[in-house]
Scaffold this motif. Structure first.
Motif, short mmCIF file in Angstrom:
data_model
loop_
_atom_site.label_atom_id
_atom_site.label_comp_id
_atom_site.label_asym_id
_atom_site.label_seq_id
_atom_site.Cartn_x
_atom_site.Cartn_y
_atom_site.Cartn_z
N LYS A 178 0.79 -1.03 0.12
CA LYS A 178 -0.11 -0.03 -0.15
C LYS A 178 0.80 1.32 0.11
O LYS A 178 0.77 2.12 -0.73
N ALA A 179 2.02 1.25 0.92
CA ALA A 179 2.93 2.56 0.83
C ALA A 179 3.46 2.88 -0.48
O ALA A 179 3.56 3.88 -0.90
N ALA A 180 3.61 1.63 -1.16
CA ALA A 180 4.40 1.78 -2.60
C ALA A 180 3.12 2.34 -3.40
O ALA A 180 3.25 3.40 -4.23
N MET A 181 1.97 1.73 -3.45
CA MET A 181 0.94 1.99 -4.51
C MET A 181 0.31 3.31 -4.20
O MET A 181 0.07 4.03 -5.15
N GLN A 182 0.25 3.87 -3.13
CA GLN A 182 -0.29 5.10 -2.90
C GLN A 182 0.58 6.20 -3.42
O GLN A 182 0.14 7.47 -3.98
N ASN A 183 1.77 6.07 -3.45
CA ASN A 183 2.93 7.05 -4.19
C ASN A 183 2.98 6.91 -5.70
O ASN A 183 2.81 7.86 -6.38
N VAL A 184 2.98 5.87 -5.96
CA VAL A 184 2.83 5.44 -7.61
C VAL A 184 1.58 6.08 -8.07
O VAL A 184 1.81 6.80 -9.29
N ALA A 185 0.44 5.93 -7.48
CA ALA A 185 -0.67 6.73 -7.92
C ALA A 185 -0.53 8.19 -8.07
O ALA A 185 -1.14 8.72 -9.13
N ASP A 186 0.11 8.88 -6.98
CA ASP A 186 0.31 10.28 -7.18
C ASP A 186 1.16 10.58 -8.46
O ASP A 186 1.08 11.66 -9.04
N ALA A 227 2.97 10.73 -15.25
CA ALA A 227 4.21 10.10 -15.55
C ALA A 227 4.32 8.79 -14.95
O ALA A 227 3.48 8.30 -14.30
N THR A 228 5.55 8.11 -15.09
CA THR A 228 5.68 6.75 -14.80
C THR A 228 6.90 6.84 -13.77
O THR A 228 7.41 7.72 -13.63
N CYS A 229 6.57 5.90 -12.89
CA CYS A 229 7.41 5.92 -11.74
C CYS A 229 8.79 5.38 -11.83
O CYS A 229 9.10 4.39 -12.45
N THR A 230 9.91 6.19 -11.52
CA THR A 230 11.20 5.66 -11.90
C THR A 230 11.86 5.31 -10.50
O THR A 230 13.08 4.67 -10.73
N GLY A 231 11.30 5.44 -9.48
CA GLY A 231 11.98 4.99 -8.16
C GLY A 231 11.40 5.34 -6.82
O GLY A 231 10.64 6.37 -6.92
N LEU A 232 11.44 4.76 -5.91
CA LEU A 232 10.87 5.06 -4.50
C LEU A 232 11.90 4.90 -3.58
O LEU A 232 13.07 4.17 -3.75
N LEU A 233 11.97 5.91 -2.74
CA LEU A 233 12.76 5.95 -1.50
C LEU A 233 11.92 5.65 -0.31
O LEU A 233 10.86 6.19 -0.23
N VAL A 234 12.44 4.57 0.56
CA VAL A 234 11.33 4.09 1.59
C VAL A 234 11.89 4.20 3.05
O VAL A 234 13.10 3.48 3.16
N ALA A 289 7.49 6.04 5.41
CA ALA A 289 7.63 7.40 4.81
C ALA A 289 8.15 6.97 3.38
O ALA A 289 9.33 6.46 3.39
N VAL A 290 7.45 7.31 2.26
CA VAL A 290 7.75 7.00 0.80
C VAL A 290 7.89 8.37 -0.16
O VAL A 290 6.86 9.00 0.10
N THR A 291 8.81 8.37 -0.78
CA THR A 291 9.11 9.50 -1.69
C THR A 291 9.01 8.28 -3.04
O THR A 291 9.80 7.52 -3.26
N ALA A 292 8.25 9.02 -4.10
CA ALA A 292 8.19 8.45 -5.34
C ALA A 292 8.60 9.60 -6.42
O ALA A 292 8.22 10.65 -6.52
N LEU A 293 9.50 9.06 -7.33
CA LEU A 293 10.03 9.65 -8.27
C LEU A 293 9.45 9.22 -9.88
O LEU A 293 9.34 8.15 -10.03
N GLY A 294 9.16 10.25 -11.00
CA GLY A 294 8.81 9.97 -11.71
C GLY A 294 9.29 10.72 -12.96
O GLY A 294 9.76 11.57 -12.89
#
Lengths: 326, 326
Positions: free
Chosen positions: A70-78, A84-91, A136-141
């Motif tokens: 869920k933590a990954a997906m809610q940031n991917v959704a943003d 944009a397409t997700c290029t990486g997560l910081l968790v 705490a997750v940051t998603a980049l895209g």
């Protein structure tokens, strides 16, 4: 079997358990002070969210794998909402010392599964002690050369659309709260492991969408934000339309009253559907369905959201992270 | 004066207090689901850290502004260590409902001050309820066309360098723990508001540094990581050299014993100095000082760190976030 707790391990030992199950491909990382990711577009999309135990999840209702997913997906959704397409997560993960390390293993497995589903990687993060579990997750895209989709782009005459589903997570949470999970395990699963329509976000940008956002706090609340940003009125169709059919299906499956099911669809958060607007001439991408129309504000009328032409008077207004009892 | 607590406000009201004092310039944001930042290099540097109350700071020892400053600076230091300049921060803040909102105002002020000092912006984040204050920061950076500086680039014959200071934060924490802050307020300030040498990071890359990393867990521990990544031995000079003079100054100022002061310099974390390696022919940038030499491992010798030619046998081995009592 001896129970191993987080407090029994040092950071290196925890990382050694955490990293192997994760896709971690980047130009560089982990192992240095920061990762280096490709940003071929010359711009980078960035978003951050935090999940806190007891508020955003309960460990007796969601496994570590559920929380990681869920933590990954809610940031991917943003990221998807911007087109944009997700290029990486910081968790970053804060953990109590008495947390069983199997929970951490499980979290990493769920996080890794979400990354593999989306085709992205964990490129950085931090592990720390904490009183409760905090994620705490940051998603980049990457925008792939396209303009980002904003909340402010809707125009009178546009179609209002939804990609993904609405109300299923809220209905699943309601089943958990009522101890009735067995009535509809698929809805409980929708609450525990939302599957946002991540491919529909960039597809909407390619198809000429005028606006887009992630529905995380409920359709009415988030549509209200889009209406305000675009200075328009969004009129959603409920009775006899897709949203109404979704509500009717939830009522039939779970046995809740019709108005309650309407509330799930209109005000439930966490499905991470994408709310979009398209010019009426656009060809909608697969999985994008029309749920209403955009019109201009009338004289003296403020931007707002209507349901079947009138303000919503039913249950629920959406999730506020700080509201009393929220 | 009525005391206003975090729990009295909703997220919009908290954001309305939080954002105005922050530099928030980006290509886009805040206000949409994600920010968009320029990434002119075509690559983006990314790092994340989390600060947890009672572990990484105490609210009776550090103000909100101190915590905001430190959270920004420790991430800026990680970006600088790669030889990059910081292009933006994402800051997530978890807060107990009974936290005075003045603490949040203060946090934003310290965060903003750090951003202005460095020349960066807060481009995203999240506010949430939590049992204790939790601060999760992601920093993004741009390499300006340079290769990233890694831990693995040191070569036999290189100079070992430090930019910034060492031991002052640990000495300041020791004063706080002994209730002797008044003896050296400037060291307490160094603990509360570290000033990493952020400009020295990219300057080192331009000057031909072979390796670089942020010293966050103590010089010996972090130098050990660099030695391992580069498969070399780092021999640091203490007696009669810069590190020794720093220790002597700390002993003189605070009244601690010599070995304790040596321990501050060699094993104290959180000053966020930059540990570097340069070919002996390089012209060192301003503020970069030589503290030792790199040599090849001998037959059967593992990569390691020596102090004046021998393994360190003094106090301290550096900070472990999960060590018992850590």
């Amino acid at each position: 079997v001896r129970r191993v707790r987080v407090g029994d391990l040092d950071e290196a030992a925890l990382l050694a358990r955490f990293l192997p199950g994760l896709p971690t491909q980047a130009l560089l990382g982990p192992g240095d002070d920061a990762a280096v990711l490709a940003a071929p577009d010359g711009r980078v999309v960035a978003t951050a969210d935090v999940l806190v135990e007891h508020r955003d999840f309960r460990r007796d209702w969601s496994t570590g794998a559920d929380v990681g997913w869920k933590a990954a997906m809610q940031n991917v959704a943003d990221v998807a909402a911007m087109g944009a397409t997700c290029t990486g997560l910081l968790v970053s993960l804060g953990m109590p010392a008495d947390l069983d390390v199997s929970w951490v293993d499980d979290f990493a497995a769920g996080l890794g599964a979400a990354c593999r589903a989306v085709g992205t990687n964990v490129v950085g993060g931090d592990l720390s002690g904490a009183t409760e579990v905090v994620v705490a997750v940051t998603a980049l895209g990457d925008l792939g050369g396209r303009a980002p989709l904003l909340r402010s782009g809707a125009r009178a005459g546009d179609l209002v659309t939804v990609a993904g589903t609405l109300g299923r997570s809220a209905a699943g949470l309601d089943l958990l709260q009522r101890g009735a999970s067995a009535d509809a395990p698929e809805l409980v699963e929708a609450h525990r492991r939302p599957v946002p329509p991540w491919a529909a976000g960039p597809a909407a940008a390619l198809a000429g969408a005028s606006a887009q956002m992630d529905v995380s706090d409920g359709l009415l609340r988030d549509a209200g934000r889009l209406a305000a940003a675009s200075a328009v009125v969004l009129d959603l169709d409920l009775r006899g339309a897709l949203l109404g059919r979704w509500a009717a299906a939830l009522a039939a499956t779970t046995g809740v009253a019709g108005p309650t099911a309407d509330g799930f669809v209109l005000t439930g958060g966490e499905d991470h559907a994408l709310l979009g607007c398209f010019p009426p001439t656009a060809t909608l991408p697969p999985g994008v369905a029309v749920v209403g129309r955009v019109r201009a504000t009338g004289p003296g009328e403020r931007p707002r959201v209507l349901v079947d032409g009138v303000p919503w008077a039913g249950p629920g207004v959406g999730w506020d992270h700080f509201a009393p009892g929220g």
